[in-house]
Motif scaffolding. Structure first.
Motif, PDB file in Angstrom:
ATOM      1  N   ILE A 163       0.838  -1.197   0.000  1.00  0.00           N
ATOM      2  CA  ILE A 163       0.000   0.000   0.000  1.00  0.00           C
ATOM      3  C   ILE A 163       0.875   1.249   0.000  1.00  0.00           C
ATOM      4  CG2 ILE A 163      -2.013  -1.095   1.009  1.00  0.00           C
ATOM      5  CD1 ILE A 163      -1.300   0.185   3.617  1.00  0.00           C
TER       6      ILE A 163
ATOM      7  N   ILE B 271       2.407  -4.393   4.958  1.00  0.00           N
ATOM      8  CA  ILE B 271       1.424  -3.307   4.916  1.00  0.00           C
ATOM      9  C   ILE B 271       1.990  -2.090   5.645  1.00  0.00           C
ATOM     10  CG2 ILE B 271      -0.896  -2.619   5.609  1.00  0.00           C
ATOM     11  CD1 ILE B 271      -1.622  -5.589   5.700  1.00  0.00           C
ATOM     12  N   LEU B 272       2.481  -2.345   6.857  1.00  0.00           N
ATOM     13  CA  LEU B 272       2.949  -1.239   7.692  1.00  0.00           C
ATOM     14  C   LEU B 272       4.246  -0.655   7.152  1.00  0.00           C
ATOM     15  CD1 LEU B 272       2.075  -2.851  11.111  1.00  0.00           C
ATOM     16  CD2 LEU B 272       0.924  -0.950  10.021  1.00  0.00           C
ATOM     17  N   THR B 273       5.209  -1.519   6.752  1.00  0.00           N
ATOM     18  CA  THR B 273       6.486  -0.966   6.290  1.00  0.00           C
ATOM     19  C   THR B 273       6.293  -0.174   4.994  1.00  0.00           C
ATOM     20  OG1 THR B 273       6.960  -3.096   5.265  1.00  0.00           O
ATOM     21  CG2 THR B 273       7.996  -2.665   7.370  1.00  0.00           C
TER      22      THR B 273
ATOM     23  N   LEU C 111       3.719   1.372   3.950  1.00  0.00           N
ATOM     24  CA  LEU C 111       3.034   2.638   4.207  1.00  0.00           C
ATOM     25  C   LEU C 111       3.949   3.653   4.881  1.00  0.00           C
ATOM     26  CD1 LEU C 111      -0.028   3.785   4.075  1.00  0.00           C
ATOM     27  CD2 LEU C 111       0.581   4.104   6.449  1.00  0.00           C
ATOM     28  N   MET C 112       4.742   3.191   5.861  1.00  0.00           N
ATOM     29  CA  MET C 112       5.659   4.112   6.543  1.00  0.00           C
ATOM     30  C   MET C 112       6.606   4.755   5.536  1.00  0.00           C
ATOM     31  SD  MET C 112       5.063   4.305   9.706  1.00  0.00           S
ATOM     32  CE  MET C 112       3.415   3.794  10.082  1.00  0.00           C
ATOM     33  N   LEU C 113       7.025   3.973   4.531  1.00  0.00           N
ATOM     34  CA  LEU C 113       7.966   4.488   3.541  1.00  0.00           C
ATOM     35  C   LEU C 113       7.347   5.588   2.671  1.00  0.00           C
ATOM     36  CD1 LEU C 113       9.783   1.178   2.599  1.00  0.00           C
ATOM     37  CD2 LEU C 113      10.769   3.146   3.754  1.00  0.00           C
TER      38      LEU C 113
ATOM     39  N   TYR D 260       5.570   8.125   3.868  1.00  0.00           N
ATOM     40  CA  TYR D 260       5.871   9.372   4.591  1.00  0.00           C
ATOM     41  C   TYR D 260       7.344   9.734   4.413  1.00  0.00           C
ATOM     42  CZ  TYR D 260       1.337   8.777   6.791  1.00  0.00           C
ATOM     43  OH  TYR D 260      -0.002   8.637   7.012  1.00  0.00           O
TER      44      TYR D 260
END
Lengths: 372, 324
Positions: free
Chosen positions: A88, A147-149, A151-153, A155
């Protein structure tokens, strides 16, 4: 009264084809309600949103400009989603692709040749792919939640771009505007029909990508591998397919396409790097992928629908007087309906009335025992 | 008020929304449901809380509006993911995208308006105890709510029958169903609790943390809360630790830019060096630290695969259709 799902023995072919249309229809109904609630004329609102942009040649060009990145990204995402990899972070890969592609003309200002633009496009795709490889390798190697990694990337990439255009890549001639210098004509993605509008080669890349990925997914062994791993990793392993390799492959493909979309956007539609280069294409592409039922050919159609919503949002701001923020609300509602309608493909939905409600009131003592 | 005390207070303010949202999501995931819509629910809570507070003039009405909006908004997810058995990852994403869109639309007219600030607790005498007075007895109500939530969730999950039932639903919905437990009903309740918490966390942002409405003001906090649950391996106390760790990172990057190096000569050498390096770094890099830290933390936790598999609720994210 409650809903009961009955599993169909096979996927319903009818609803596979119909569900995106039902979802779009329901979104229009919800949109009409939304306009009515905002005190606007629903008919005028929907017309401005979904019909008016199609009535003029220049706005058809704009439609192609907006559809190109959406389709490119969503086609890549379909490879990820089909293989059950939840990338994502396409918005971030889009941003990095724009940066790595734009680095070429900025660092080699003398290289004004015909080879510059193709090299930029390749660099953009590579940049996006490398950026997508981070969550992929972390998932393949350490089983880290992609999913989390990813998305963090997003930002991180946006902050990186912000730093570049306010710092080292800032155009000294642009006064107080934080932006990089404009691309030269060799570094600009040409328009297809400059006489009638702005549509550029991006849409051609998008259509080619859709065809290639469609062929890969439906007609090759690699595509079969991706689908098997997505549906049952266990079955895939028995078939000798490597889960880790599929993860990396899917992310690389989608990262490369998102990166290509990024460099095509800044070199074609925008003309330079600036702090904001995307109105959320990377996230809207998730909706495009699902609306297209993860089929690259369906995604082409879905990409135009979402592009239409962006154009309609701009038009409605002026003609109807609603904020352009309604666009994202619309897009979110659309995804909800798409997901809800997909249930029809796998299940029959029955409405069941509870037995006690249908019985006469005089039997209430017995029903209390009988139905608890 | 000393410097250290002031910093600790701001750390608590930055950690509280993460803590509230994460503890709610922990209960949701313990019941076997993965709701990725935390970011969207937080935004809806933030905009509803802000709007209700300025319209009524009361910050407390804003708090309840945030809570209620979060819970109602999560029902959308629950209906799709639990009743229509849609893919939970995709549905959660849809909730986040819808929340971003709706909150931006609703909040359009609030941009630039001054908000209503929820007052901090101020008890005579004890709030003025040096060092701990402000920290323990002089914070905003959200701080106490967040600590109460952690204690309450710990007690509920591990000390009550209902909590045991909820965990059993999360670990094996088929067995739970066979025992006559109403799996879907329990999950509805859990999802709404998570939604209420996320809404509350959002209201904290617009009523305490910034007291204004900014589009997308959560800035990824909902996602960091999701990461915290994984980091905490689904244990409430570890969520508390994690939230404060991230609060500290957030505040550190704000303070580092303002700090005067001459004041820090008494610090040990390596720490002084670290601060001076961070101070000379671009502000964008410092802003990226919480996101980078999330990735690093996730990698460290997930490297131990056996531990992760042991702690993850076994039915997490799996679709459940009751057979009749």
């Amino acid at each position: 009264m409650r809903l009961e799902l009955v599993k169909r023995p096979q996927q319903s072919k009818l609803y596979s084809a119909l569900s995106p249309f039902i979802a779009f229809g329901l979104t229009l109904v919800a949109g009409a309600f939304l306009f009515a609630m905002l005190g606007k004329n629903p008919a005028l609102g929907l017309y401005t949103y979904f019909v008016e942009p199609l009535t003029e040649l220049w706005s058809l060009h704009e439609l192609a400009v907006k559809a190109a990145p959406l389709i490119l990204i969503a086609v890549g995402l379909s490879v990820c989603f089909v293989s059950n990899n939840w990338n994502i972070g396409a918005e971030g890969q889009f941003t990095i692709g724009a940066i790595t592609g734009a680095a070429l003309p900025l660092y080699f200002p003398d290289a004004q040749t015909i080879a510059l633009l193709p090299a930029m496009l390749v660099c953009g795709a590579l940049g996006g792919a490398v950026y997508a490889a981070i969550p992929a390798l972390l998932k393949a190697r350490f089983n880290t939640n992609e999913i989390l990694t990813s998305l963090m990337l997003v930002y991180v990439a946006q902050l990186f771009l912000d730093w570049l255009v306010r710092g080292p890549w800032r155009d000294p001639a642009a006064m107080s505007f934080p932006q990089a210098p404009a691309f030269s004509s060799w570094a600009t993605l040409p328009e297809l029909f400059p006489m009638s509008g702005r549509a550029n080669w991006g849409i051609v890349f998008a259509l080619v990508a859709a065809l290639v990925v469609w062929f890969m997914l439906s007609r090759t062994l690699k595509g079969f591998e991706i689908r098997v791993i997505g549906q049952s990793p266990r079955a895939g392993r028995f078939g000798g397919f490597s889960t880790a390799r599929t993860i990396v492959f899917a992310f690389l493909v989608s990262g490369a396409l998102a990166g290509l979309a990024g460099i095509a956007e800044v070199s074609g539609a925008i003309g330079r790097l600036q702090p904001q280069i995307s109105p959320g294409y990377g996230f809207a592409a998730i909706i495009v992928a699902f609306l297209g039922r993860l089929n690259p050919l369906g995604i082409v159609a879905a990409g135009f629908v979402l592009a239409l919503s962006y154009l309609g949002g701009e038009a409605a701001q002026i003609a109807v007087g609603v904020t352009d923020k309604t666009v994202r609300a619309f897009q979110g509602i659309l995804l909800f309906f798409v997901l809800a309608c997909d249930t029809l493909i796998h299940y029959q939905i029955r409405i069941v009335r509870r037995a006690p409600l249908s019985e006469p009131a005089s039997l209430s003592t017995e029903t209390a025992h009988g139905h608890g | 008020m000393g410097m250290a005390e002031a910093i600790l207070l701001t750390v608590a303010t930055a950690a509280t929304p993460l803590l509230i949202a994460a503890i709610g999501e922990l209960v949701v995931e313990r019941s076997g449901v993965l709701n990725l819509g935390v970011e969207g629910m937080m935004l809806m809570g933030a905009v509803a809380g802000f709007g209700a507070a300025i319209m009524s003039g009361s910050a407390w009405i804003g708090v309840f509006a945030g809570l209620l909006t979060g819970a109602l908004f999560s029902l959308l997810f629950a209906f799709l993911a639990l009743t229509l058995v849609t893919n939970q990852v995709a549905t959660g994403l849809a909730l986040t995208l819808l929340g971003i869109g709706m909150s931006g639309m609703i909040g359009e007219s609030f941009v630039g308006m001054p908000g209503v600030k929820l007052r901090v607790l101020d008890l005579p005498v004890i709030s003025d105890i040096p060092l701990i007075g402000r920290l323990l007895f002089g914070q905003d109500p959200f701080f106490y709510i967040s600590i109460g939530l952690v204690a309450g969730v710990m007690w509920f999950l591990f000390r009550t029958r209902a909590g045991l039932t909820l965990r059993s639903v999360g670990d094996s919905h088929t067995s739970a169903h066979a025992l006559g437990i109403r799996v879907v009903l329990i999950r509805y309740c859990a999802v709404m609790f998570g939604g209420a918490c996320a809404g509350l966390a959002g209201a904290q942002l617009s009523l305490v943390y910034t007291t204004q409405w900014i589009e997308n003001m959560t800035a990824g906090r909902g996602w960091i809360a999701l990461a915290l649950v994984v980091f905490a391996s689904w244990r409430p106390l570890r969520v508390l630790v994690g939230a404060y760790l991230f609060g500290a990172i957030t505040i550190m990057q704000l303070h580092v830019q303002a700090v005067n190096m001459a004041d820090l000569v008494s610090l040990p050498g390596p720490l002084y060096w670290l601060v001076s390096v961070l101070k000379s770094a671009p502000s964008q890099l410092l802003s990226a630290l919480p996101y980078l830290a999330t990735i690093v933390v996730l990698v460290i936790i997930s490297r131990n695969r056996r531990l992760t598999i042991m702690n993850t609720p076994a039915s997490l994210g799996r679709p459940f259709v009751p057979d009749r």
